[in-house]
Design a protein around this motif. Structure first.
Motif, PDB file in Angstrom:
ATOM      1  N   MET A   1      -4.785  -9.505   6.564  1.00 38.37           N
ATOM      2  CA  MET A   1      -3.364  -9.329   6.280  1.00 38.37           C
ATOM      3  C   MET A   1      -2.736  -8.547   7.433  1.00 38.37           C
ATOM      4  SD  MET A   1      -0.932  -9.632   3.672  1.00 38.37           S
ATOM      5  CE  MET A   1      -2.093 -10.338   2.573  1.00 38.37           C
ATOM      6  N   ARG A   2      -1.600  -8.977   7.882  1.00 39.74           N
ATOM      7  CA  ARG A   2      -0.867  -8.337   8.979  1.00 39.74           C
ATOM      8  C   ARG A   2       0.131  -7.339   8.419  1.00 39.74           C
ATOM      9  NH1 ARG A   2       3.749 -10.364  10.691  1.00 39.74           N
ATOM     10  NH2 ARG A   2       4.680  -9.385  12.475  1.00 39.74           N
ATOM     11  N   LEU A   3       0.133  -6.111   8.945  1.00 43.29           N
ATOM     12  CA  LEU A   3       1.073  -5.075   8.520  1.00 43.29           C
ATOM     13  C   LEU A   3       2.481  -5.448   8.975  1.00 43.29           C
ATOM     14  CD1 LEU A   3       1.376  -2.265   7.216  1.00 43.29           C
ATOM     15  CD2 LEU A   3       1.074  -1.306   9.510  1.00 43.29           C
ATOM     16  N   ILE A   4       3.450  -5.392   8.036  1.00 48.41           N
ATOM     17  CA  ILE A   4       4.822  -5.763   8.411  1.00 48.41           C
ATOM     18  C   ILE A   4       5.867  -4.701   8.084  1.00 48.41           C
ATOM     19  CG2 ILE A   4       4.392  -8.241   8.251  1.00 48.41           C
ATOM     20  CD1 ILE A   4       5.882  -8.205   5.558  1.00 48.41           C
ATOM     21  N   GLU A  15       2.032  -4.754  -2.148  1.00 47.17           N
ATOM     22  CA  GLU A  15       1.984  -4.988  -0.703  1.00 47.17           C
ATOM     23  C   GLU A  15       1.268  -3.845   0.025  1.00 47.17           C
ATOM     24  OE1 GLU A  15       4.643  -5.443  -2.600  1.00 47.17           O
ATOM     25  OE2 GLU A  15       5.375  -7.467  -2.232  1.00 47.17           O
ATOM     26  N   CYS A  16       1.422  -2.603  -0.473  1.00 43.21           N
ATOM     27  CA  CYS A  16       0.696  -1.470   0.122  1.00 43.21           C
ATOM     28  C   CYS A  16      -0.796  -1.584  -0.169  1.00 43.21           C
ATOM     29  CB  CYS A  16       1.233  -0.145  -0.400  1.00 43.21           C
ATOM     30  SG  CYS A  16       2.827   0.345   0.306  1.00 43.21           S
ATOM     31  N   THR A  18      -2.494  -4.377  -0.673  1.00 44.73           N
ATOM     32  CA  THR A  18      -3.097  -5.485   0.074  1.00 44.73           C
ATOM     33  C   THR A  18      -3.041  -5.295   1.591  1.00 44.73           C
ATOM     34  OG1 THR A  18      -1.031  -6.764   0.113  1.00 44.73           O
ATOM     35  CG2 THR A  18      -2.556  -7.151  -1.751  1.00 44.73           C
ATOM     36  N   GLY A  19      -2.290  -4.289   2.067  1.00 43.60           N
ATOM     37  CA  GLY A  19      -2.228  -4.011   3.496  1.00 43.60           C
ATOM     38  C   GLY A  19      -1.078  -4.674   4.230  1.00 43.60           C
ATOM     39  N   GLU A  20      -0.167  -5.296   3.492  1.00 41.88           N
ATOM     40  CA  GLU A  20       1.005  -5.892   4.119  1.00 41.88           C
ATOM     41  C   GLU A  20       2.023  -4.804   4.489  1.00 41.88           C
ATOM     42  OE1 GLU A  20       3.879  -9.730   3.258  1.00 41.88           O
ATOM     43  OE2 GLU A  20       2.688  -8.900   1.631  1.00 41.88           O
ATOM     44  N   TYR A  21       2.088  -3.749   3.674  1.00 42.74           N
ATOM     45  CA  TYR A  21       2.913  -2.565   3.925  1.00 42.74           C
ATOM     46  C   TYR A  21       1.974  -1.357   3.976  1.00 42.74           C
ATOM     47  CZ  TYR A  21       6.850  -5.337   1.961  1.00 42.74           C
ATOM     48  OH  TYR A  21       7.793  -6.295   1.680  1.00 42.74           O
ATOM     49  N   ASN A  31       1.600   3.233  13.731  1.00 41.49           N
ATOM     50  CA  ASN A  31       2.529   2.662  12.748  1.00 41.49           C
ATOM     51  C   ASN A  31       3.930   3.232  12.940  1.00 41.49           C
ATOM     52  OD1 ASN A  31       0.113   2.881  10.026  1.00 41.49           O
ATOM     53  ND2 ASN A  31       0.358   1.245  11.517  1.00 41.49           N
TER      54      ASN A  31
END
Length: 97
Positions: A1-4, A15-16, A18-21, A31
């Motif tokens: 998963m890519r951090l966005i 989202e936090c 799963t690593g998206e945020y 970051n």
């Protein structure tokens, strides 16, 4: 998963997880640099205030004085008194050339 995106301090949204945020509490210097440079979305929409301090170096060689960002310090103080400080690379943050 890519951090966005960077989310508020105590966020625990899906989202936090799963690593998206990333919650601000767990954000790294990189970051924060990416947040300042606009590479990460700013989800700090709950009144979060970050204190950003820039330290400059001056170079007076030649005919003009040039000021260059030497250091960046970003500080957040949580309402319960917890303080977090980051020192992102000024070049990565897009604040130094």
């Amino acid at each position: 998963m890519r951090l966005i995106a960077v989310d508020p301090w105590d966020c625990g949204c899906n989202e936090c997880i799963t690593g998206e945020y990333v919650a601000l509490r767990w954000a790294t210097d990189d970051n924060i640099a990416d947040l300042l440079a606009g590479r990460l979305r700013n989800n700090l929409n709950n009144g979060t205030e970050l204190d950003v301090t820039l330290t400059y170096r001056t170079d007076s060689t030649g005919r003009r004085t040039v000021m260059q960002v030497e250091r960046v310090r970003v500080t957040y103080t949580h309402h319960d008194g917890q303080t977090q400080t980051w020192e992102p690379d000024p070049f990565r943050a897009g604040l130094a050339a």
